[in-house]
Design a protein around this motif. Structure first.
Motif, PDB file in Angstrom:
ATOM      1  N   TYR A   1      -3.631  -3.275   4.097  1.00 43.04           N
ATOM      2  CA  TYR A   1      -2.527  -3.101   5.041  1.00 43.04           C
ATOM      3  C   TYR A   1      -3.015  -3.617   6.390  1.00 43.04           C
ATOM      4  O   TYR A   1      -4.207  -3.790   6.597  1.00 43.04           O
ATOM      5  CB  TYR A   1      -2.084  -1.627   5.151  1.00 43.04           C
TER       6      TYR A   1
ATOM      7  N   SER B   1       0.820  -1.212   0.000  1.00 44.29           N
ATOM      8  CA  SER B   1       0.000   0.000   0.000  1.00 44.29           C
ATOM      9  C   SER B   1       0.853   1.260   0.000  1.00 44.29           C
ATOM     10  O   SER B   1       0.515   2.246  -0.654  1.00 44.29           O
ATOM     11  CB  SER B   1      -0.934   0.021   1.208  1.00 44.29           C
ATOM     12  N   SER B   2       1.956   1.235   0.722  1.00 44.61           N
ATOM     13  CA  SER B   2       2.840   2.405   0.769  1.00 44.61           C
ATOM     14  C   SER B   2       3.357   2.752  -0.617  1.00 44.61           C
ATOM     15  O   SER B   2       3.537   3.919  -0.952  1.00 44.61           O
ATOM     16  CB  SER B   2       4.028   2.143   1.698  1.00 44.61           C
TER      17      SER B   2
ATOM     18  N   LEU C   1       0.214   0.609  11.147  1.00 41.53           N
ATOM     19  CA  LEU C   1       0.232   2.025  10.772  1.00 41.53           C
ATOM     20  C   LEU C   1       0.627   2.820  12.017  1.00 41.53           C
ATOM     21  O   LEU C   1      -0.124   2.888  12.991  1.00 41.53           O
ATOM     22  CB  LEU C   1      -1.129   2.483  10.242  1.00 41.53           C
TER      23      LEU C   1
ATOM     24  N   THR D   1      -8.061   8.700   4.601  1.00 39.01           N
ATOM     25  CA  THR D   1      -7.058   7.900   3.904  1.00 39.01           C
ATOM     26  C   THR D   1      -5.903   8.777   3.445  1.00 39.01           C
ATOM     27  O   THR D   1      -6.127   9.861   2.898  1.00 39.01           O
ATOM     28  CB  THR D   1      -7.702   7.195   2.694  1.00 39.01           C
ATOM     29  N   LEU D   2      -4.684   8.311   3.672  1.00 37.11           N
ATOM     30  CA  LEU D   2      -3.509   9.047   3.225  1.00 37.11           C
ATOM     31  C   LEU D   2      -3.527   9.175   1.708  1.00 37.11           C
ATOM     32  O   LEU D   2      -3.913   8.237   1.009  1.00 37.11           O
ATOM     33  CB  LEU D   2      -2.223   8.320   3.651  1.00 37.11           C
TER      34      LEU D   2
ATOM     35  N   MET E   1      -4.586   3.621   5.120  1.00 31.05           N
ATOM     36  CA  MET E   1      -3.746   3.557   3.930  1.00 31.05           C
ATOM     37  C   MET E   1      -4.623   3.186   2.746  1.00 31.05           C
ATOM     38  O   MET E   1      -5.623   2.496   2.911  1.00 31.05           O
ATOM     39  CB  MET E   1      -2.663   2.480   4.106  1.00 31.05           C
TER      40      MET E   1
ATOM     41  N   LEU F   1       5.437  10.284   4.894  1.00 35.91           N
ATOM     42  CA  LEU F   1       5.358   8.828   4.969  1.00 35.91           C
ATOM     43  C   LEU F   1       6.777   8.311   4.802  1.00 35.91           C
ATOM     44  O   LEU F   1       7.437   8.610   3.807  1.00 35.91           O
ATOM     45  CB  LEU F   1       4.464   8.275   3.861  1.00 35.91           C
TER      46      LEU F   1
ATOM     47  N   VAL G   1       4.333   2.312   7.824  1.00 37.41           N
ATOM     48  CA  VAL G   1       3.733   1.003   8.055  1.00 37.41           C
ATOM     49  C   VAL G   1       4.893   0.076   8.395  1.00 37.41           C
ATOM     50  O   VAL G   1       5.794  -0.123   7.573  1.00 37.41           O
ATOM     51  CB  VAL G   1       2.970   0.495   6.817  1.00 37.41           C
TER      52      VAL G   1
END
Length: 187
Positions: free
Chosen positions: A149, A41-42, A154, A170-171, A145, A86, A124
């Motif tokens: 995740y 996800s990152s 997180l 959500t980021l 995210m 992040l 994360v």
């Protein structure tokens, strides 16, 4: 030595990443994290973006070889939300694990983010590892995210007290976009 000019730690120097480091960094990430690293996800927040200005570092050994890497990325917390960073990925050459390189990279990255005036860092990762740098899940409950995740992974660190108060959603990627590579015109 000033963190902005590079930090010597043992037999390693932590310095700003350069364009010449890209191939070495990518090979290191593949060795340390495997092929599935691009599906996290990152990665969705990093894809097509540049790291936050002045917040991409490598650890070099005495021969100049890239032995570790860490980068921080600009994000916003929810639609029109607060700005944050992040962190990730943090990686060290598997042959050099437990040499203190990851810890030195983390301390350097956090110090530089604070020096540059950023208010909060999210990531994360494994809480037991990142707790020693001040990260916790205490203020990440209302945050998410994009994509799958593990919620308990997180984590956040406020560089400015209260920076994450009221943050939710959500980021979303907010950093500088990579310039599209121009392809030669067909003859």
């Amino acid at each position: 030595m000033s963190p902005s000019r590079g930090e010597i730690t043992g037999a390693f120097a932590i310095v700003a990443e350069t364009a010449a480091d890209i191939a070495s960094r990518e090979a290191l990430l593949d060795r340390a994290m495997g092929p599935k690293r691009r599906k996290k996800s990152s990665e969705k927040l990093r894809r097509g973006r540049r790291p936050s200005e002045g917040l991409a570092f490598v650890a070099r050994d005495a021969s100049g070889t890239v032995a570790g890497t860490v980068r921080l990325w600009d994000v916003v917390l929810g639609e029109g939300g607060k700005a944050a960073l992040l962190l990730g990925p943090l990686a060290v050459d598997p042959a050099l694990k437990n040499a203190g390189i990851g810890s030195a990279l983390m301390h350097h990255a956090v110090a530089e983010a604070a020096r540059l005036g950023h208010a909060a860092i999210l990531l994360v990762g494994d809480a037991p590892y990142y707790k020693r740098f001040g990260f916790s899940a205490a203020k990440t409950g209302p945050l998410a995210m994009p994509g799958p995740y593990e919620r308990h992974r997180l984590l956040a660190l406020e560089l400015v007290e209260g920076a994450l108060d009221g943050a939710q959603g959500t980021l979303k990627a907010a950093g500088r976009k990579l310039k599209a590579q121009r392809l030669p015109l067909a003859a």
